[in-house]
Motif scaffolding. Structure first.
Motif: not given
Length: 340
Positions: A208, A239, A243, A246
């Motif tokens: 991430r 993506v 997402y 997030r």
């Protein structure tokens, strides 16, 4: 007492059906599809240590599948840990593909569909115990299922030899000793899940962080494009927009605000530069992706407390006076935009 199921004395035409029933009794019901053309050969030896079922299976090449229909007919959810003694296997569960080699250890969940593909004759030890006995969450089991641990990989270097020895000597223990050994194995499996969960989460955090860095670099490279938006960024990085938002939750800024902040900072730098010819405020705004001059002036004043013209006048006069010019501060207090 060990239970031994073997195709040795079964007529060739009945071997596959017999083996399918044997696998269902010793492990869990599965669809069995042999890969060879000749008579199928297989042997399973099963013992119990308390609530722990320990099996050793040796068989010809085959593919086995645990389907939703078979799972629905099962009375108990089991966690399984396999040790590949010889041959290789490919486990597929939850969209993950695990290549299992000799000596490797792999965990999987019989309460969710999976398949094993054995391309050649093989041997494996299988340890099964109820979900409830393991004392860990289903979410943690989901995170580690389908993960291969090699015989030299940290915890696996300790666990694999112990389990291999236990699998070949289970029949020799008294019930009292067997119960204590089962409790030890359960604790080790719980530790295996905890370690695997920690590694999975750590890997996810690292991935991430790398993705956030790539997105920030992408934004900097494309600030001049008026079409730069969360939707365009998500598409470029394969993506979903959801997402994308997030992963930026821990960054202290939304993607839309980051785009606007970086554009304002570049505009502020350019407006502060003194040159022979200075572009108009609207030209600077357009160069850095602002479509509406009025919108640019409004958000610039909100961020810096001055209009773009006032900012230019103040900064260029400071530079002309010979006084060192301070760095452009980050744009702050940005209003919501259409990119949010």
């Amino acid at each position: 007492m060990s239970v031994v199921l073997t195709t040795a004395s079964v007529p060739d035409g009945d071997k596959v059906a017999y083996w399918r029933d044997a696998v269902g009794k010793a492990l869990v019901p599965m669809i069995v599809a042999p890969r060879g053309d000749g008579p199928f050969s297989g042997r399973i030896t099963t013992d119990r240590l308390g609530c722990l079922r320990v099996s050793t299976m040796e068989a010809d090449a085959k593919r086995v599948s645990r389907t939703p229909e078979l799972i629905a007919r099962s009375s108990e959810a089991l966690v399984a840990v396999g040790i590949q003694v010889s041959g290789t296997a490919t486990l597929i569960q939850d969209g993950r593909r695990a290549e299992v080699g000799e000596g490797d250890l792999v965990m999987y969940d019989t309460a969710r569909p999976y398949s094993f593909d054995y391309p050649e004759r093989f041997s494996t030890h299988v340890f099964q115990l109820p979900h409830r006995a393991l004392g860990v969450s289903d979410a943690d089991i989901l995170r580690v299922s389908g993960t291969v641990i090699g015989p030299a990989d940290g915890f696996g270097a300790v666990l694999q030899p112990f389990l291999s020895t236990l699998a070949t000597s289970t029949h020799s223990y008294s019930p009292a000793v067997g119960g204590k050994l089962a409790n030890s194995v359960i604790d080790l499996f719980a530790t295996l899940v905890a370690e695997g969960t920690r590694q999975v989460l750590s890997d996810a955090d690292t991935a991430r962080s790398h993705l956030v860095l790539r997105i920030r670099n992408h934004i900097d490279r494309n600030l001049r494009d008026p079409a730069l938006s969360p939707e365009a960024i998500a598409k470029a990085h394969h993506v979903s927009v959801r997402y994308l938002h997030r992963i930026f939750e821990g960054e202290g800024i939304t993607v839309g605000r980051l785009i606007q902040q970086r554009r304002l900072e570049e505009c502020a730098r350019e407006l502060a530069r003194r040159g022979r010819t200075n572009p108009t405020v609207s030209a600077v705004a357009q160069r850095w992706g602002f479509v509406s001059p009025a919108h640019f002036s409004r958000v610039f004043r909100t961020a810096y407390g001055l209009s773009p013209r006032e900012w230019r006048s103040l900064r260029t006069s400071v530079e002309g006076s010979g006084t060192p010019q301070p760095n452009v501060p980050p744009a702050v207090a940005l209003p919501a935009t259409e990119h949010e």
